[in-house]
Structures are given as C-alpha cells and as structure tokens.
Design an enzyme around this catalytic site. Structure first.
Site, PDB file in Angstrom:
ATOM      1  N   HIS A  72       0.850  -1.193   0.000  1.00  9.87           N
ATOM      2  CA  HIS A  72       0.000   0.000   0.000  1.00  9.87           C
ATOM      3  C   HIS A  72       0.892   1.252   0.000  1.00  9.87           C
ATOM      4  O   HIS A  72       1.970   1.246   0.611  1.00  9.87           O
ATOM      5  CB  HIS A  72      -0.907  -0.021   1.233  1.00  9.87           C
ATOM      6  CG  HIS A  72      -1.963   1.041   1.175  1.00  9.87           C
ATOM      7  ND1 HIS A  72      -1.707   2.349   1.514  1.00  9.87           N
ATOM      8  CD2 HIS A  72      -3.255   0.997   0.768  1.00  9.87           C
ATOM      9  CE1 HIS A  72      -2.815   3.058   1.327  1.00  9.87           C
ATOM     10  NE2 HIS A  72      -3.765   2.263   0.881  1.00  9.87           N
ATOM     11  N   GLU A 101      -4.036   2.270  -7.247  1.00 13.20           N
ATOM     12  CA  GLU A 101      -4.430   3.332  -6.329  1.00 13.20           C
ATOM     13  C   GLU A 101      -3.547   4.564  -6.547  1.00 13.20           C
ATOM     14  O   GLU A 101      -2.437   4.638  -5.977  1.00 13.20           O
ATOM     15  CB  GLU A 101      -4.262   2.860  -4.890  1.00 13.20           C
ATOM     16  CG  GLU A 101      -5.098   1.646  -4.562  1.00 13.20           C
ATOM     17  CD  GLU A 101      -5.431   1.586  -3.079  1.00 13.20           C
ATOM     18  OE1 GLU A 101      -6.629   1.529  -2.768  1.00 13.20           O
ATOM     19  OE2 GLU A 101      -4.518   1.638  -2.250  1.00 13.20           O
TER      20      GLU A 101
HETATM   21  P1  PGA Z   1      -9.678   5.856   0.392  1.00 10.16           P
HETATM   22  O1  PGA Z   1      -8.475   4.828   0.611  1.00 10.16           O
HETATM   23  O2  PGA Z   1     -10.828   5.060  -0.159  1.00 10.16           O
HETATM   24  O3  PGA Z   1      -9.941   6.431   1.749  1.00 10.16           O
HETATM   25  O4  PGA Z   1      -9.180   6.868  -0.595  1.00 10.16           O
HETATM   26  C1  PGA Z   1      -8.209   3.829  -0.336  1.00 10.16           C
HETATM   27  C2  PGA Z   1      -7.000   3.045   0.029  1.00 10.16           C
HETATM   28  O5  PGA Z   1      -6.075   3.591   0.660  1.00 10.16           O
HETATM   29  O6  PGA Z   1      -6.927   1.874  -0.300  1.00 10.16           O
END
Ligand code: PGA
Length: 256
Positions: A100, A172
C-alpha cells in the site's frame, strides 16, 4: 471471461476490537444472499481485530473474507513487531494487502520487499492484493503507465504463471487516496488496462484475463458505478467509505 468482482474494505489503523466487532456485525446484518454468487466481499481490519471479526462472520455464516493489511515474509524469528504468513493462516485470513502506498511512503517498503511478501503469501495460498499507483508528480510528468507497470513487474518477479491467477492488483493513484479526488473512470481504466497487459506479458493472456484488477482512491457511493463499469476494473479497494457499514454495503451492492 467474466471475472467475479471483488470489493475489499481496508480499515487502516482504525477500529479497536470493540468497534471492529460492531462494524462487522453491521455488515453481517446487511448481508444479501446475492453476494455469494456475484461479488467477493473482504474486509481488512488491523491485525488485532482479525480474529474477532472473523468470529463474527463465521458465527453468522456470512461469506465475508478477512484480509491483513501487511505481512512479513519470514515464517518466524527475531523480527520485532512483525506478523508472519503462518500467523495469518492460522486466523483464517485468505487475503493480504501488500505494498500500500502508505506502507511504501511512510514505512519505506520497497518493490523488493513487496516481491518477497507476495511470494511468501502465494506459497501459503493467501491471495495478495498488490497495491500500485503513481504520485501526482509522476502523473504530471506523463510517466504514469511506465511507473505503475514497473511496480507490477517488480511485485511479481520470479512468480510462476500457474500460481498467479488468484493474486489481485489494486491501482491506487496516491493523489486520490483519502483526498476525495477520484481518478476519472477513463484515467482509471487506462491504467488498469495497462496493468492487465503487463500481467499478460508476465503470465500469458489467459492468466491475465482471470486476474482481478481493482481501483482504489476515494471510491464512494457517488462514483462507484462508472468506475466498476469499466472493462478492466474488477472492483475496489476502499478506505474511508469502508469504515461505515452503510456506505460499504452500498459499494458492494453495486456489483449485484
Ligand atoms: P480511500 O483509501 O478510499 O480512503 O481513498 C483507499 C485506500 O487507501 O486503499
């Protein structure tokens, strides 16, 4: 090939055990029988909440999977503060987020670390959810696809095609995480398509076609429809909107 959508909520460093059990119960109370055939639902609470949350879903016989948010690649030993794959296996964890951007950015996780974690998880049949994504500087510099695809190649280096199919990639964009600024469906699709092409280079088209590619970054009930309608987006990795049962359930139910 139709891929079954996957909606995974990550609670990050939120929810004490008591709070986690309440949220799990709330999700369980809203369980819809159609989830079973139409969408894989997973929640990724903090480590200490994994067992209590799993117990709620097992007790209620609700098929919601649990995932960890991180793992260490060695099985046991003097690695203070770390949690191993066998520990996750014993709890009944079927999923684990790896790489992540908060772990990469705040805790110095490298592509090589991600690769070791992915290998350790796959060997134990826990499905990795491998996060990739560019910063705003990379996007503005026009090298998003090269950057993200290099992360994918590094994460899966040395992994056999016949072991890769259950792994998941979550695209992401860092500038969209927790900011309320979502990628447009076109931006997200462009990168998710490039990710699938990279997976096809690594594992062949048939395996790449089976693998799920998620979008994550400020996904919410207002933007989810158009994102999951894109050809190469097979669900979401959800942060903020997964902390409340009602918004999480709304996101899951879009896949029905
Ligand atoms: P968020 O986070 O939906 O709060 O933007 C997504 C993530 O970090 O996987």
């Amino acid at each position: 090939m139709t891929r079954k959508p996957l909606m995974a909520g990550t609670w990050k460093m939120n929810k004490t055990i008591g709070e986690a059990v309440v949220l799990a119960q709330d999700i369980s109370n809203n369980y819809d029988d159609r989830w079973k055939d139409n969408v894989d639902v997973v929640v990724c609470p903090p480590y200490v909440d994994l067992k209590p949350v799993k117990t709620v879903f097992e007790f209620d016989r609700v098929p919601v999977g649990i995932g960890a948010q991180n793992v260490y690649w060695e099985d046991a030993g003097a690695y203070t503060g770390e949690i191993s794959v066998p520990m996750l296996t014993e709890i009944g964890c079927e999923w684990c987020i790896v790489g992540h951007s908060e772990r990469r950015g705040l805790f110095g996780e490298t592509n090589e670390d991600v690769n070791k974690k992915v290998k350790a998880l796959i060997a134990a049949k826990i499905n990795p959810i491998v996060c990739v994504g560019e910063s705003l500087a990379v996007r503005d510099g026009g090298t998003t696809l090269e950057f993200v695809c290099a992360q994918v190649k590094a994460a899966f280096a040395g992994i056999d095609a016949n072991l890769a199919a259950n792994a998941v990639v979550a695209y992401e964009p860092i500038w969209a995480i927790g900011t309320g600024r979502t990628a447009t469906p076109e931006q997200a699709q462009e990168v998710c398509k490039a990710i699938r092409e990279t997976l096809a280079e690594l594992f062949g088209a048939a395996v790449a076609d089976e693998m799920r590619v998620l979008y994550g970054g400020s996904m919410n009930p207002g933007n989810v429809d158009l994102l999951v309608a894109e050809a190469d987006i097979d669900g979401g990795l959800i942060g903020g909107a997964a902390l409340k049962a009602d918004s999480f359930i709304q996101l899951v139910n879009v896949c029905l």
